[in-house]
Design an enzyme around this catalytic site. Structure first.
Site, PDB file in Angstrom:
ATOM      1  CD  GLU A  33      -3.059  -0.393   0.056  1.00 18.56           C
ATOM      2  OE1 GLU A  33      -3.128  -0.056  -1.143  1.00 18.56           O
ATOM      3  OE2 GLU A  33      -3.610  -1.412   0.503  1.00 18.56           O
ATOM      4  CG  ASP A  36       0.279   2.914  -6.600  1.00 18.84           C
ATOM      5  OD1 ASP A  36       0.481   3.765  -5.707  1.00 18.84           O
ATOM      6  OD2 ASP A  36      -0.788   2.843  -7.238  1.00 18.84           O
ATOM      7  CB  SER A  67     -24.738   7.389 -12.707  1.00 15.52           C
ATOM      8  OG  SER A  67     -24.691   6.541 -11.580  1.00 15.52           O
ATOM      9  N   GLY A 127     -13.473   2.659  -1.234  1.00 15.53           N
ATOM     10  CA  GLY A 127     -12.050   2.494  -1.520  1.00 15.53           C
ATOM     11  C   GLY A 127     -11.765   1.206  -2.283  1.00 15.53           C
ATOM     12  CG  LEU A 128     -13.770  -2.032  -2.037  1.00 15.78           C
ATOM     13  CD1 LEU A 128     -14.969  -2.965  -1.853  1.00 15.78           C
ATOM     14  CD2 LEU A 128     -12.494  -2.742  -1.578  1.00 15.78           C
ATOM     15  CB  SER A 130     -16.441   3.012  -7.447  1.00 20.70           C
ATOM     16  OG  SER A 130     -16.115   4.117  -6.662  1.00 20.70           O
ATOM     17  CD  GLU A 163      -8.547   8.772 -10.096  1.00 23.62           C
ATOM     18  OE1 GLU A 163      -9.066   7.879 -10.766  1.00 23.62           O
ATOM     19  OE2 GLU A 163      -8.719   8.910  -8.875  1.00 23.62           O
ATOM     20  CG  ASP A 175      -6.628   2.054  -7.300  1.00 24.42           C
ATOM     21  OD1 ASP A 175      -5.899   1.252  -6.675  1.00 24.42           O
ATOM     22  OD2 ASP A 175      -7.047   3.106  -6.801  1.00 24.42           O
ATOM     23  CE1 TYR A 225      -3.043   7.470  -2.892  1.00 24.54           C
ATOM     24  CE2 TYR A 225      -2.512   9.235  -4.423  1.00 24.54           C
ATOM     25  CZ  TYR A 225      -2.485   7.899  -4.084  1.00 24.54           C
ATOM     26  OH  TYR A 225      -1.903   6.993  -4.932  1.00 24.54           O
TER      27      TYR A 225
HETATM   28  C1  GLA Z   1      -5.298   4.617  -3.955  1.00 28.82           C
HETATM   29  C2  GLA Z   1      -4.580   4.988  -5.251  1.00 28.82           C
HETATM   30  C3  GLA Z   1      -3.577   3.911  -5.650  1.00 28.82           C
HETATM   31  C4  GLA Z   1      -2.653   3.554  -4.490  1.00 28.82           C
HETATM   32  C5  GLA Z   1      -3.439   3.315  -3.199  1.00 28.82           C
HETATM   33  C6  GLA Z   1      -2.560   3.150  -2.009  1.00 28.82           C
HETATM   34  O1  GLA Z   1      -6.091   3.491  -4.152  1.00 28.82           O
HETATM   35  O2  GLA Z   1      -5.503   5.187  -6.293  1.00 28.82           O
HETATM   36  O3  GLA Z   1      -2.834   4.341  -6.779  1.00 28.82           O
HETATM   37  O4  GLA Z   1      -1.673   4.539  -4.297  1.00 28.82           O
HETATM   38  O5  GLA Z   1      -4.354   4.374  -2.932  1.00 28.82           O
HETATM   39  O6  GLA Z   1      -1.797   2.003  -2.115  1.00 28.82           O
END
Ligand code: GLA
Length: 388
Positions: A33, A36, A67, A127-128, A130, A163, A175, A225
């Site tokens: 985590e 990336d 949607s 946080g999956l 979408s 993004e 992701d 983030y």
């Molecule tokens: C989010 C970001 C990913 C990654 C994670 C943390 O999901 O979109 O690119 O950095 O956080 O691992």
């Protein structure tokens, strides 16, 4: 879900010849985590939940988007000539429009518009991924409708580009890559330094992947983030004055320990430490899995969470409660936060016979401490984008 999205299309846009249904998955990251964007390794897998879409090309330059999850927002209509910059009025449609914009930047310009209806079954704000699944879905649909020659991996990169540059989140590639490259029953061991990857079969004999959603309402994910990412970049720039490295992921633990004094800001040192240790932990975890040592994999999941809590500081009481309560339960092989953090979900590997007790006990403790319910889902690892 296929019929629902086709019916949704018909309800908004009427009968149209050539309308097709599509799907792109969400993802869960098993370990690795916040590595990336540091040139490190990640280990995500695509899920069987994701975003469904129905789409058809038009004869003019209009794009119409709807949607079924946000039906009150109505149909958003825009001309291909008016999407150079994101509009606050465009709401969720800035994700698909960002992908259209990014395709054009790559020389893949649309001559005609399209109509698209989407319907997702990833819980909102969980946080999956979408948003990544919506980006990959859009890229996949554009390829199918307009015949562009673009690989799934490029669809992932275009999604990330949109993004970053259209929607303002400086996310890494994980992701979109997981969604675009997903393979049933396999996780993806991806080296984000050069995008080399291998599939690793996830054979959990007698255990399942269980996701627990904090259902935390207010998340400040994007700004926090981006702040973490900038701090890692600053740390890298400092280390690069003395070391020949391209990313924090290039450092072994020994190299980091020998050079960490160069990072005089203690907070920055902690953030860099997480990036380095988490990357090494991910490599070790995949090795453990290949060796059939799932217990060790589980221990590394716990260490990952502890590092995200203590050094990287992206967990919060909700995620900590879910993970820490899970660790107490017999039959829980491993548990950690997954994704960006600050809310969202944990991922746990739980023995079949322990799943009910896990949900009940963690659920009750969560409600007692946090004041509202967490939600639990047993998930399966699915394939990447497809026509359905
Ligand atoms: C989010 C970001 C990913 C990654 C994670 C943390 O999901 O979109 O690119 O950095 O956080 O691992």
């Amino acid at each position: 879900m296929k019929q629902a999205v086709l019916d949704g299309f018909k309800a908004q846009f009427g009968e149209k010849e050539g309308v097709k249904a599509y799907f792109a998955p969400g993802r869960v990251n098993l370990i690795g985590e916040h590595t990336d964007y540091n040139g490190g390794h990640v280990f995500p897998c695509a899920l069987t939940i994701g975003t469904y879409g129905a789409a058809a090309k038009r004869e003019d330059r209009t794009i119409r988007l709807f949607s079924m999850n946000l039906d009150r927002f109505g149909v958003y209509e825009v001309s291909l000539d008016d999407i150079e910059t994101p509009s606050p009025k465009a709401g969720w449609t800035n994700y698909p429009l960002g992908v259209v914009w990014a395709f054009a930047k790559r020389g893949m310009k649309l001559d005609k518009g399209f109509d698209m209806v989407i319907n997702g079954n990833i819980p909102n704000g969980s946080g999956l991924s979408s948003s990544a699944s919506l980006e990959v879905l859009t890229g996949f649909i554009l390829r199918d409708l307009y015949g562009f020659e673009v690989s799934n991996q490029d669809i992932a990169l275009i999604g990330q580009y949109s993004e970053n540059n259209y929607n303002g989140c400086n996310c890494g590639i994980m992701d979109q890559f997981a969604s675009a490259m997903g393979k049933e029953n396999n996780a993806i061991f991806l080296d984000t330094a050069d995008l080399s990857f291998e599939y690793a079969p996830i054979k959990l004999e007698g255990a399942k992947i269980v996701i627990a959603n904090t259902n935390k309402k207010h998340k400040l994910t994007d700004s926090q983030y981006n702040a973490r990412r900038s701090m890692c970049e600053e740390a890298l720039a400092i280390l690069q004055k003395s070391l020949d490295i391209k990313g924090l992921g290039d450092l072994s633990i020994e190299e980091f320990e020998a050079n960490k004094h160069l990072l005089t800001d203690p907070d920055m040192q902690k953030k860099a430490k997480h990036a380095v240790y988490e990357n090494q932990r991910t490599i070790e975890a995949v090795k453990a899995l290949k060796d059939g040592d799932i217990e060790h994999f589980g221990k590394l999941m716990r260490q990952s969470h502890e590092s995200l809590r203590d050094d990287y500081d992206v967990t919060g009481i909700e995620l900590d409660t879910l993970a820490e309560e899970a660790w107490k339960i017999p039959g829980v092989i491993g548990s950690r936060m997954t994704g960006g953090g600050f809310g969202g979900c944990t991922v746990s590997i739980v023995k079949d016979e322990a799943i009910e007790n896990f949900k009940k006990t963690v659920g009750e403790e969560y409600r007692r401490k946090i004041g509202y319910d967490a939600t639990f889902y047993t998930v399966e690892i699915g394939n990447g984008p497809q026509v359905i």
